[in-house]
Motif scaffolding. Structure first.
Motif, short mmCIF file in Angstrom:
data_model
loop_
_atom_site.label_atom_id
_atom_site.label_comp_id
_atom_site.label_asym_id
_atom_site.label_seq_id
_atom_site.Cartn_x
_atom_site.Cartn_y
_atom_site.Cartn_z
N CYS A 109 11.16 -3.09 -0.87
CA CYS A 109 11.70 -1.73 -0.89
C CYS A 109 11.95 -1.30 0.55
O CYS A 109 11.04 -1.30 1.38
CB CYS A 109 10.72 -0.78 -1.56
SG CYS A 109 11.29 0.95 -1.63
N PHE A 110 13.19 -0.94 0.85
CA PHE A 110 13.55 -0.45 2.18
C PHE A 110 13.75 1.05 2.07
O PHE A 110 14.59 1.53 1.30
CB PHE A 110 14.82 -1.12 2.68
CG PHE A 110 15.12 -0.81 4.13
CD1 PHE A 110 14.58 -1.59 5.13
CD2 PHE A 110 15.92 0.27 4.49
CE1 PHE A 110 14.84 -1.31 6.48
CE2 PHE A 110 16.19 0.55 5.82
CZ PHE A 110 15.64 -0.24 6.82
N GLY A 111 12.96 1.79 2.83
CA GLY A 111 13.01 3.24 2.73
C GLY A 111 13.31 3.93 4.06
O GLY A 111 13.22 3.32 5.12
N ILE A 112 13.67 5.19 3.96
CA ILE A 112 13.87 6.02 5.13
C ILE A 112 12.94 7.22 5.01
O ILE A 112 12.98 7.95 4.00
CB ILE A 112 15.34 6.50 5.24
CG1 ILE A 112 16.26 5.29 5.43
CG2 ILE A 112 15.50 7.47 6.41
CD1 ILE A 112 17.73 5.66 5.52
N ALA A 162 6.24 12.33 6.51
CA ALA A 162 5.54 11.70 5.39
C ALA A 162 6.38 11.67 4.12
O ALA A 162 5.94 11.14 3.10
CB ALA A 162 4.23 12.45 5.13
N VAL A 163 7.58 12.21 4.17
CA VAL A 163 8.44 12.29 2.99
C VAL A 163 9.30 11.03 2.87
O VAL A 163 9.96 10.63 3.84
CB VAL A 163 9.36 13.54 3.05
CG1 VAL A 163 10.30 13.57 1.84
CG2 VAL A 163 8.54 14.81 3.12
N LEU A 164 9.27 10.40 1.71
CA LEU A 164 10.15 9.27 1.43
C LEU A 164 11.51 9.85 1.03
O LEU A 164 11.73 10.21 -0.12
CB LEU A 164 9.56 8.40 0.32
CG LEU A 164 10.35 7.15 -0.08
CD1 LEU A 164 10.63 6.27 1.12
CD2 LEU A 164 9.62 6.38 -1.17
N GLN A 199 0.83 -1.21 0.00
CA GLN A 199 0.00 0.00 0.00
C GLN A 199 0.87 1.26 0.00
O GLN A 199 0.58 2.22 -0.72
CB GLN A 199 -0.92 0.00 1.22
CG GLN A 199 -1.88 1.19 1.27
CD GLN A 199 -2.78 1.14 2.49
OE1 GLN A 199 -2.64 0.28 3.35
NE2 GLN A 199 -3.72 2.07 2.57
N MET A 200 1.94 1.25 0.79
CA MET A 200 2.83 2.40 0.83
C MET A 200 3.55 2.60 -0.50
O MET A 200 3.69 3.72 -0.99
CB MET A 200 3.85 2.23 1.95
CG MET A 200 3.24 2.23 3.35
SD MET A 200 4.44 1.72 4.62
CE MET A 200 5.51 3.16 4.65
N MET A 201 3.99 1.49 -1.11
CA MET A 201 4.66 1.60 -2.40
C MET A 201 3.75 2.25 -3.43
O MET A 201 4.16 3.16 -4.17
CB MET A 201 5.07 0.21 -2.90
CG MET A 201 6.13 -0.48 -2.08
SD MET A 201 6.45 -2.13 -2.78
CE MET A 201 7.19 -2.95 -1.36
N ARG A 202 2.52 1.78 -3.49
CA ARG A 202 1.59 2.32 -4.48
C ARG A 202 1.27 3.79 -4.20
O ARG A 202 1.10 4.59 -5.14
CB ARG A 202 0.31 1.49 -4.50
CG ARG A 202 0.54 0.06 -4.99
CD ARG A 202 -0.77 -0.68 -5.17
NE ARG A 202 -0.56 -2.07 -5.58
CZ ARG A 202 -0.27 -2.46 -6.82
NH1 ARG A 202 -0.17 -1.55 -7.77
NH2 ARG A 202 -0.09 -3.74 -7.10
N HIS A 203 1.20 4.13 -2.93
CA HIS A 203 0.93 5.52 -2.56
C HIS A 203 2.06 6.44 -3.03
O HIS A 203 1.81 7.47 -3.68
CB HIS A 203 0.74 5.64 -1.05
CG HIS A 203 0.70 7.05 -0.56
ND1 HIS A 203 -0.40 7.87 -0.73
CD2 HIS A 203 1.65 7.82 0.09
CE1 HIS A 203 -0.14 9.06 -0.21
NE2 HIS A 203 1.08 9.05 0.28
#
Length: 221
Positions: free
Chosen positions: A95-98, A102-104, A67-71
């Motif tokens: 996908c590993f994010g920081i 709310a900012v990727l 869901q986060m990826m698609r967002h």
């Protein structure tokens, strides 16, 4: 004027990367006038650098849910087109994010399945003991903060704890800036993959150093 600009450009490359690197790049460009020829440097990272495990408290590292990826794919700033998301999810990639709120701020993709490269007809194969790291990204507002290194070491720590031996990746031999960057991150060069396309047919060859990692280019059958 054009000749002078070309000379100045060549001199800049020599000062930046050295004479041998400039010659290497020139030779590749010359050969590619007649046929596709690439040299891919296979690299691996198997040891976590503890200095990159500390990060500011306002940042939040995590694996992204579907869901986060698609967002975040909806925002072109994040450079994750929908077609890429669909293909990656179908392969089970992570996908590993920081995040900064709310900012990727940064992310990297990790695959345990053969993954297509450029040209897209070919896939990079590798040992199931390793995880393939690709598509590292840092938001332009957060560059220079070592977020890529932090995220990659946190992801590596996770995969090592899952029983994997480490990460593998590749960089084209003419991409000197990327090569310098990954070597600074602790990646080690393991060997090279040579790719040729002549008369519409691909041929690839690997050096012996790639064999323990099963690094090879293949068409997906």
């Amino acid at each position: 004027m054009i000749v002078q600009q070309l000379i100045q450009k060549s001199q800049t490359k020599i000062r930046k990367n050295g004479l041998s690197s400039a010659i290497h790049q020139l030779l590749l460009k010359t050969v590619n006038v007649f046929m596709l020829f690439k040299i891919l440097r296979g690299v691996t990272l198997q040891k976590v650098d503890e200095t990159f495990l500390d990060y500011p408290s306002h940042l939040k590292p995590m694996f992204l849910s579907e869901q986060m990826m698609r967002h975040y794919a909806r925002d072109p700033v994040n450079e994750m087109p929908e077609s890429f998301i669909e293909e990656s999810l179908a392969k089970g990639d992570q996908c590993f994010g920081i995040f900064d709120g709310a900012v990727l701020a940064s992310y990297g993709w990790y695959s345990r399945q053969p993954t297509h490269i450029d040209p897209p007809e070919l896939f990079l194969h590798f040992s199931p003991s390793f995880v393939y790291m690709y598509k590292g990204f840092t938001h332009h507002d957060y560059r220079g903060q070592r977020l890529h290194a932090i995220g990659m070491n946190l992801a590596l720590k996770h995969y090592l704890e899952k029983g994997y031996q480490g990460l593998v990746s590749y960089v084209e031999s003419s991409n000197f800036d990327s090569l310098k960057s990954i070597y600074r991150l602790g990646y080690l060069n393991v060997g090279s993959i040579y790719l040729i396309r002549l008369f519409g047919r691909y041929q690839s060859f690997t050096s012996k150093g790639c064999e323990p990692f099963d690094l090879a280019l293949k068409r997906l059958v």
